[in-house]
Design an enzyme around this catalytic site. Structure first.
Site, PDB file in Angstrom:
ATOM      1  N   LYS A  91      15.921  35.387  31.187  1.00  0.00           N
ATOM      2  CA  LYS A  91      16.840  34.971  30.115  1.00  0.00           C
ATOM      3  C   LYS A  91      17.566  36.213  29.635  1.00  0.00           C
ATOM      4  CE  LYS A  91      17.854  31.177  27.806  1.00  0.00           C
ATOM      5  NZ  LYS A  91      17.690  29.773  28.175  1.00  0.00           N
ATOM      6  N   GLY A 149      24.474  29.400  31.477  1.00  0.00           N
ATOM      7  CA  GLY A 149      24.803  29.303  30.059  1.00  0.00           C
ATOM      8  C   GLY A 149      23.601  28.950  29.195  1.00  0.00           C
ATOM      9  N   ASP A 150      23.796  29.053  27.904  1.00  0.00           N
ATOM     10  CA  ASP A 150      22.825  28.630  26.889  1.00  0.00           C
ATOM     11  C   ASP A 150      23.630  28.576  25.586  1.00  0.00           C
ATOM     12  OD1 ASP A 150      19.704  28.250  26.539  1.00  0.00           O
ATOM     13  OD2 ASP A 150      20.309  29.432  24.813  1.00  0.00           O
ATOM     14  N   LYS A 157      15.821  33.327  37.072  1.00  0.00           N
ATOM     15  CA  LYS A 157      16.830  32.298  36.800  1.00  0.00           C
ATOM     16  C   LYS A 157      16.698  31.870  35.355  1.00  0.00           C
ATOM     17  CE  LYS A 157      19.972  29.285  37.829  1.00  0.00           C
ATOM     18  NZ  LYS A 157      20.792  29.910  36.753  1.00  0.00           N
ATOM     19  N   THR A 197      21.343  18.746  31.403  1.00  0.00           N
ATOM     20  CA  THR A 197      20.252  18.972  30.448  1.00  0.00           C
ATOM     21  C   THR A 197      20.083  17.775  29.519  1.00  0.00           C
ATOM     22  OG1 THR A 197      20.847  21.311  30.511  1.00  0.00           O
ATOM     23  CG2 THR A 197      19.289  20.624  28.809  1.00  0.00           C
ATOM     24  N   GLN A 247      10.912  29.736  30.361  1.00  0.00           N
ATOM     25  CA  GLN A 247      11.722  29.421  31.548  1.00  0.00           C
ATOM     26  C   GLN A 247      10.890  29.521  32.825  1.00  0.00           C
ATOM     27  OE1 GLN A 247      15.387  29.129  30.783  1.00  0.00           O
ATOM     28  NE2 GLN A 247      15.328  27.930  32.653  1.00  0.00           N
ATOM     29  N   SER A 300      21.091  23.573  38.134  1.00  0.00           N
ATOM     30  CA  SER A 300      21.494  24.951  38.452  1.00  0.00           C
ATOM     31  C   SER A 300      20.904  25.374  39.796  1.00  0.00           C
ATOM     32  CB  SER A 300      20.991  25.926  37.374  1.00  0.00           C
ATOM     33  OG  SER A 300      21.890  26.002  36.293  1.00  0.00           O
ATOM     34  N   ASN A 356      26.427  21.324  23.998  1.00  0.00           N
ATOM     35  CA  ASN A 356      26.348  20.743  25.341  1.00  0.00           C
ATOM     36  C   ASN A 356      25.175  19.765  25.474  1.00  0.00           C
ATOM     37  OD1 ASN A 356      24.765  21.060  28.068  1.00  0.00           O
ATOM     38  ND2 ASN A 356      26.929  21.244  28.592  1.00  0.00           N
ATOM     39  N   LYS A 379       9.001  26.315  33.122  1.00  0.00           N
ATOM     40  CA  LYS A 379       9.963  25.214  33.305  1.00  0.00           C
ATOM     41  C   LYS A 379      10.501  25.217  34.739  1.00  0.00           C
ATOM     42  CE  LYS A 379      13.329  25.260  30.271  1.00  0.00           C
ATOM     43  NZ  LYS A 379      14.649  25.403  29.588  1.00  0.00           N
TER      44      LYS A 379
HETATM   45  P1  NDP Z   1      25.563  25.015  22.382  1.00  0.00           P
HETATM   46  O1  NDP Z   1      25.989  26.380  22.022  1.00  0.00           O
HETATM   47  O2  NDP Z   1      26.441  24.165  23.219  1.00  0.00           O
HETATM   48  O3  NDP Z   1      25.186  24.187  21.069  1.00  0.00           O
HETATM   49  C1  NDP Z   1      24.234  24.649  20.191  1.00  0.00           C
HETATM   50  C2  NDP Z   1      24.120  23.661  19.042  1.00  0.00           C
HETATM   51  O4  NDP Z   1      22.990  23.995  18.241  1.00  0.00           O
HETATM   52  C3  NDP Z   1      25.313  23.707  18.117  1.00  0.00           C
HETATM   53  O5  NDP Z   1      25.489  22.441  17.532  1.00  0.00           O
HETATM   54  C4  NDP Z   1      24.871  24.733  17.075  1.00  0.00           C
HETATM   55  O6  NDP Z   1      25.520  24.613  15.826  1.00  0.00           O
HETATM   56  C5  NDP Z   1      23.414  24.406  16.943  1.00  0.00           C
HETATM   57  N1  NDP Z   1      22.672  25.623  16.557  1.00  0.00           N
HETATM   58  C6  NDP Z   1      22.581  26.767  17.251  1.00  0.00           C
HETATM   59  N2  NDP Z   1      21.862  27.676  16.583  1.00  0.00           N
HETATM   60  C7  NDP Z   1      21.502  27.076  15.428  1.00  0.00           C
HETATM   61  C8  NDP Z   1      20.740  27.491  14.329  1.00  0.00           C
HETATM   62  N3  NDP Z   1      20.211  28.738  14.271  1.00  0.00           N
HETATM   63  N4  NDP Z   1      20.554  26.597  13.321  1.00  0.00           N
HETATM   64  C9  NDP Z   1      21.095  25.341  13.386  1.00  0.00           C
HETATM   65  N5  NDP Z   1      21.844  24.897  14.410  1.00  0.00           N
HETATM   66  C10 NDP Z   1      22.029  25.745  15.417  1.00  0.00           C
HETATM   67  O7  NDP Z   1      24.128  25.194  23.094  1.00  0.00           O
HETATM   68  P2  NDP Z   1      23.349  24.196  24.052  1.00  0.00           P
HETATM   69  O8  NDP Z   1      23.615  22.795  23.665  1.00  0.00           O
HETATM   70  O9  NDP Z   1      23.582  24.638  25.432  1.00  0.00           O
HETATM   71  O10 NDP Z   1      21.823  24.575  23.701  1.00  0.00           O
HETATM   72  C11 NDP Z   1      21.070  23.877  22.712  1.00  0.00           C
HETATM   73  C12 NDP Z   1      19.596  24.087  22.972  1.00  0.00           C
HETATM   74  O11 NDP Z   1      19.255  23.595  24.278  1.00  0.00           O
HETATM   75  C13 NDP Z   1      19.114  25.536  22.969  1.00  0.00           C
HETATM   76  O12 NDP Z   1      17.787  25.578  22.483  1.00  0.00           O
HETATM   77  C14 NDP Z   1      19.116  25.912  24.450  1.00  0.00           C
HETATM   78  O13 NDP Z   1      18.251  26.985  24.730  1.00  0.00           O
HETATM   79  C15 NDP Z   1      18.613  24.606  25.045  1.00  0.00           C
HETATM   80  N6  NDP Z   1      18.893  24.389  26.457  1.00  0.00           N
HETATM   81  C16 NDP Z   1      20.167  24.451  26.953  1.00  0.00           C
HETATM   82  C17 NDP Z   1      20.403  24.193  28.278  1.00  0.00           C
HETATM   83  C18 NDP Z   1      21.778  24.121  28.841  1.00  0.00           C
HETATM   84  O14 NDP Z   1      21.917  23.746  29.999  1.00  0.00           O
HETATM   85  N7  NDP Z   1      22.817  24.429  28.100  1.00  0.00           N
HETATM   86  C19 NDP Z   1      19.298  23.946  29.219  1.00  0.00           C
HETATM   87  C20 NDP Z   1      18.008  23.818  28.582  1.00  0.00           C
HETATM   88  C21 NDP Z   1      17.839  24.055  27.256  1.00  0.00           C
HETATM   89  P3  NDP Z   1      26.585  25.743  15.358  1.00  0.00           P
HETATM   90  O15 NDP Z   1      27.812  25.454  16.162  1.00  0.00           O
HETATM   91  O16 NDP Z   1      26.741  25.530  13.900  1.00  0.00           O
HETATM   92  O17 NDP Z   1      25.976  27.062  15.693  1.00  0.00           O
HETATM   93  O1  2IT Z   2      17.095  26.967  28.923  1.00  0.00           O
HETATM   94  C1  2IT Z   2      17.592  26.648  30.021  1.00  0.00           C
HETATM   95  O2  2IT Z   2      16.933  26.053  30.889  1.00  0.00           O
HETATM   96  C2  2IT Z   2      19.001  26.958  30.263  1.00  0.00           C
HETATM   97  N1  2IT Z   2      19.668  27.470  29.367  1.00  0.00           N
HETATM   98  C3  2IT Z   2      19.609  26.694  31.610  1.00  0.00           C
HETATM   99  C4  2IT Z   2      19.254  27.767  32.577  1.00  0.00           C
HETATM  100  C5  2IT Z   2      19.957  27.700  33.905  1.00  0.00           C
HETATM  101  O3  2IT Z   2      19.769  28.657  34.661  1.00  0.00           O
HETATM  102  O4  2IT Z   2      20.656  26.745  34.201  1.00  0.00           O
END
Ligand code: NDP
Ligand code: 2IT
Length: 454
Positions: free
Chosen positions: A130, A169-170, A94, A213, A115, A383, A244, A118
């Site tokens: 992943k 998603g991520d 997952k 998240t 993961q 999830s 997100n 976690k």
């Molecule tokens: P999104 O794609 O929704 O947003 C990512 C954000 O981070 C954007 O603002 C993006 O800016 C910025 N970003 C991405 N890459 C870079 C980089 N190399 N340098 C600077 N800024 C960057 O992703 P999420 O919000 O879903 O994910 C954000 C973090 O949270 C990640 O580390 C992800 O693994 C983690 N996460 C997400 C979960 C989820 O449910 N979505 C769950 C747990 C963890 P730009 O648009 O300019 O690229």
């Molecule tokens: O990093 C993470 O925990 C996620 N991107 C969410 C993973 C999931 O299966 O909901």
């Protein structure tokens, strides 16, 4: 640090480096976990005999494949896709799918490794995985994203399933991409089943999953603060990212009486000393989620704010910091600036946003530091609840899910305290990294012991 008559941590890490040449992010994640696990298993012979640590740092399998698609100008484009199936000892693999130009095998291996621990911490039956691609959705039309997602799923579908591996998603993968991928899976297999999470509400998605998240990270922060008789009300926060996780973290922090000063994207950060209120946040949500714009536009819209091009927000003075963008975005220098400015707590919405040096700064300063694998586990936890709802063919109500998320984050916090509290006087310090690593590891390791040598 030597483990009885076994190898030392440095010798162990030398082996990891040799077997994973050039995979810096993966090696970093393994080091961070292994130093705590070495201490924990020192006197536990059964883990040594079964070589659990050596086995847990070797993914079960990695699938890598070519993804061809046609852009709007009929050019043939070639990308690489992966799924890292890291460990399924306690449940089906997952974990999310990331579309970003920086994606490579090392990044996905570190994410799948993290993961695994976690998911274990959530208490739900989920293994770790992943996936992703070096595809860059930025600037692509909806049709291009659809064709890419369909091509990606055409290969991925043979490796996943509701009892096998359940992606979500991520970075770069939100509800649009999940919709395209779910549609293609259904078309190819002729099966409607809970093979992805983060789905739309119309087709089996869970309520609260989009928020989970970011909200969860703030709940984790609340738990850390409460442990020290503090609360969010009246506090300030710097948040990085504007996707997100960042936007939902900002929303919850504000709802609990806090003031959010910053948000960022890869172009730079905005600083609004007046705070990002509800109306401003709605404006950003529309900018980012519907118009797919850049955070710099905020400073044109709201005169109270300034945009700092190419910079990160860690020098802004605040009580709390929530890094919610990406890995290694918070380095030693940023960590020192936070500590010098008197930050109370850091809760990671992103995965491994702090470098090992930055983590050391937090530990030395004894601030409250909640690592991603604990603080951002609310997303994958909901999830897991989406999987349960799909299996039951039922949809739970918002309130029930919200209560479950709150309780889950409290439980994760308590597990970190159980394994990470350092007995050093009246104001016991909690090493949340150690707590999360040991609690996450123990469940997976004990399941692996039960299976014998496989
Ligand atoms: P999104 O794609 O929704 O947003 C990512 C954000 O981070 C954007 O603002 C993006 O800016 C910025 N970003 C991405 N890459 C870079 C980089 N190399 N340098 C600077 N800024 C960057 O992703 P999420 O919000 O879903 O994910 C954000 C973090 O949270 C990640 O580390 C992800 O693994 C983690 N996460 C997400 C979960 C989820 O449910 N979505 C769950 C747990 C963890 P730009 O648009 O300019 O690229
Ligand atoms: O990093 C993470 O925990 C996620 N991107 C969410 C993973 C999931 O299966 O909901």
């Amino acid at each position: 640090m030597a483990v009885s008559d076994h190898v030392s941590l440095d010798e162990f890490m030398e082996g990891v480096k040799k077997r994973n040449p050039g995979q810096e992010e993966f090696i970093q994640a393994v080091r961070e976990v292994s130093q705590d696990i070495f201490d924990f298993i020192e006197d536990k012979e059964e883990y040594h005999e079964a070589q659990i640590l050596r086995r847990i740092v070797e993914p079960d399998r990695i699938v890598s494949f070519r993804v061809c698609w046609e852009d709007d100008n009929h050019n043939v484009r070639v990308q690489r896709g992966w799924r890292v199936q890291n460990n399924n000892a306690i449940g089906p693999y997952k974990g999310g799918i990331r579309f970003h130009p920086t994606v490579n095998e090392s990044v996905l291996k570190f994410l799948a490794f993290e993961q695994t621990f976690k998911n274990s911490l959530t208490g739900l039956p989920m293994g770790g995985g992943k996936g992703g691609s070096n595809f860059n959705p930025r600037g692509k039309s909806d049709s291009e994203v659809m064709r890419f997602c369909q091509s990606f799923m055409t290969e991925l579908c043979r490796h996943i399933g509701p009892d096998v591996d359940v992606p979500a998603g991520d970075i770069g993968v939100g509800s649009r991409e999940i919709g395209y991928m779910f549609g293609q899976y259904k078309r190819i297999t002729n099966r409607w089943e809970g093979v992805l999470t983060g789905k739309g509400q119309e087709y089996g998605g869970s309520k609260m999953r989009p928020e989970a998240t970011g909200y969860g990270a703030v709940y984790f922060l609340c738990n850390m603060l409460r442990h020290r008789d503090e609360e969010i009300d009246g506090k300030t926060a710097i948040i990085s990212g504007s996707g997100n996780v960042a936007l939902h973290a900002a929303e919850k922090f504000r709802q609990l009486g806090g003031k959010v000063l910053t948000l960022s994207d890869s172009d730079g950060f905005i600083h609004d000393p007046d705070g990002i209120d509800e109306e401003k946040l709605e404006w950003i949500k529309d900018l980012k989620m519907n118009r797919r714009g850049r955070i710099s536009e905020y400073a044109n819209e709201f005169s109270s704010a300034e945009f700092h091009e190419g910079k990160r927000p860690w020098h802004v003075e605040a009580d709390c910091a929530l890094p919610c963008a990406t890995q290694n975005e918070l380095e030693e220098e940023g960590a020192k600036a936070l500590v010098d400015n008197g930050v109370l707590a850091v809760a990671e919405g992103a995965n491994m946003p702090s470098t090992l040096d930055a983590v050391e700064v937090f530990h030395d300063a004894k601030i409250m530091y909640g690592p991603g694998k604990a603080a951002n586990a609310g997303g994958v936890a909901v999830s897991g609840l989406e999987m349960s709802q799909n299996s039951e063919r039922i949809s739970w109500q918002h309130e029930r899910l919200h209560d479950m998320l709150t309780e889950l984050m409290g439980d994760i916090h308590d597990k970190c305290v159980e394994y990470g509290e350092i007995d050093d006087g009246p104001d016991n310090y909690v090493d949340y990294v150690k707590g999360a690593n040991v609690a996450g590891f123990k469940k997976v390791a004990d399941a692996m012991l039960a299976f014998g040598v496989i």
